[in-house]
Design a protein around this motif. Structure first.
Motif, PDB file in Angstrom:
ATOM      1  N   PHE A 178       0.663  -1.248   0.031  1.00 26.96           N
ATOM      2  CA  PHE A 178      -0.044   0.173   0.127  1.00 26.96           C
ATOM      3  C   PHE A 178       1.041   1.406   0.187  1.00 26.96           C
ATOM      4  O   PHE A 178       0.756   2.166  -0.752  1.00 26.96           O
ATOM      5  N   ILE A 179       1.851   1.222   0.796  1.00 30.36           N
ATOM      6  CA  ILE A 179       2.728   2.461   0.911  1.00 30.36           C
ATOM      7  C   ILE A 179       3.504   2.648  -0.262  1.00 30.36           C
ATOM      8  O   ILE A 179       3.585   4.015  -0.744  1.00 30.36           O
ATOM      9  N   TYR A 180       3.970   1.624  -1.110  1.00 30.36           N
ATOM     10  CA  TYR A 180       4.849   1.769  -2.017  1.00 30.36           C
ATOM     11  C   TYR A 180       3.963   1.742  -3.434  1.00 30.36           C
ATOM     12  O   TYR A 180       4.259   1.564  -4.603  1.00 30.36           O
ATOM     13  N   CYS A 181       2.517   1.853  -3.387  1.00 30.13           N
ATOM     14  CA  CYS A 181       1.577   1.910  -4.540  1.00 30.13           C
ATOM     15  C   CYS A 181       1.748   0.657  -5.382  1.00 30.13           C
ATOM     16  O   CYS A 181       2.042   0.788  -6.710  1.00 30.13           O
ATOM     17  N   ASP A 182       1.832  -0.510  -4.674  1.00 28.07           N
ATOM     18  CA  ASP A 182       1.888  -1.726  -5.146  1.00 28.07           C
ATOM     19  C   ASP A 182       3.112  -1.848  -6.031  1.00 28.07           C
ATOM     20  O   ASP A 182       3.152  -2.840  -6.917  1.00 28.07           O
ATOM     21  N   ASN A 183       4.114  -1.079  -5.832  1.00 26.82           N
ATOM     22  CA  ASN A 183       5.631  -1.301  -6.668  1.00 26.82           C
ATOM     23  C   ASN A 183       6.311  -1.897  -5.847  1.00 26.82           C
ATOM     24  O   ASN A 183       7.386  -2.084  -6.056  1.00 26.82           O
ATOM     25  N   PHE A 184       5.888  -2.390  -4.539  1.00 31.28           N
ATOM     26  CA  PHE A 184       6.810  -2.860  -3.648  1.00 31.28           C
ATOM     27  C   PHE A 184       7.435  -4.220  -4.300  1.00 31.28           C
ATOM     28  O   PHE A 184       6.784  -5.025  -4.723  1.00 31.28           O
ATOM     29  N   ARG A 185       8.742  -4.286  -3.985  1.00 31.40           N
ATOM     30  CA  ARG A 185       9.174  -5.715  -4.479  1.00 31.40           C
ATOM     31  C   ARG A 185      10.240  -6.183  -3.244  1.00 31.40           C
ATOM     32  O   ARG A 185      10.713  -5.324  -2.427  1.00 31.40           O
ATOM     33  N   ILE A 186      10.249  -7.343  -3.117  1.00 30.97           N
ATOM     34  CA  ILE A 186      10.792  -7.788  -1.626  1.00 30.97           C
ATOM     35  C   ILE A 186      12.218  -7.698  -1.914  1.00 30.97           C
ATOM     36  O   ILE A 186      13.029  -7.395  -0.718  1.00 30.97           O
ATOM     37  N   GLU A 187      12.893  -7.413  -2.769  1.00 31.58           N
ATOM     38  CA  GLU A 187      14.287  -7.182  -3.019  1.00 31.58           C
ATOM     39  C   GLU A 187      14.546  -5.844  -2.425  1.00 31.58           C
ATOM     40  O   GLU A 187      15.553  -5.455  -2.017  1.00 31.58           O
ATOM     41  N   SER A 188      13.405  -4.904  -2.384  1.00 30.69           N
ATOM     42  CA  SER A 188      13.594  -3.826  -1.881  1.00 30.69           C
ATOM     43  C   SER A 188      14.020  -3.608  -0.468  1.00 30.69           C
ATOM     44  O   SER A 188      14.676  -2.765   0.017  1.00 30.69           O
ATOM     45  N   LEU A 189      13.648  -4.632   0.235  1.00 26.63           N
ATOM     46  CA  LEU A 189      14.078  -4.496   1.818  1.00 26.63           C
ATOM     47  C   LEU A 189      15.575  -4.712   1.819  1.00 26.63           C
ATOM     48  O   LEU A 189      16.181  -4.069   2.684  1.00 26.63           O
ATOM     49  N   ASN A 190      16.014  -5.587   0.882  1.00 26.14           N
ATOM     50  CA  ASN A 190      17.531  -5.706   1.022  1.00 26.14           C
ATOM     51  C   ASN A 190      18.398  -4.623   0.637  1.00 26.14           C
ATOM     52  O   ASN A 190      19.191  -4.396   1.148  1.00 26.14           O
TER      53      ASN A 190
END
Length: 114
Positions: free
Chosen positions: A42-54
């Motif tokens: 929701f925060i990343y407007c559905d563009n969130f990728r799990i790799e972003s956490l890394n």
């Protein structure tokens, strides 16, 4: 906060930051956050990728000089932090079934890991 149907208490500061981020996303998206929405998506407007956490984790480690990471490295695994948290839960006597449910893995996988 609820994770995999388990109520978890989180620090007030983290709650405040998440709530603030959700409010900004609600204004940006012109859409209310619903109970079944996934927070990061929701925060990343559905563009969130799990790799972003890394990538975020790597930036955090480099910013605070917590461990030596080459300046050209842009990603660092979050798994060691997760494993450390799980290990501390085990050491402190948390119920393995509850740990398994929160983490989303079978108890046998936790047993193999620890």
């Amino acid at each position: 906060m609820e994770v995999n149907s388990v109520q978890i208490n989180i620090p007030t500061g983290l709650y405040r930051d998440l709530r603030f981020s959700i409010q900004i996303a609600e204004k940006t998206r012109n859409k209310a956050f619903l109970e079944d929405d996934k927070i990061l998506e929701f925060i990343y407007c559905d563009n969130f990728r799990i790799e972003s956490l890394n990538e975020f984790f790597c930036l955090f480690l480099k910013s605070y000089n917590l461990i030596a990471i080459d300046k050209d490295v842009e990603s660092y695994p979050v798994e060691p932090i997760m494993d450390a948290a799980l290990f501390n839960m085990v050491v402190n006597g948390s119920n393995p079934a509850l740990i398994s449910k929160i983490n989303g893995v079978k108890i046998s996988s936790l047993e193999k890991k620890f």
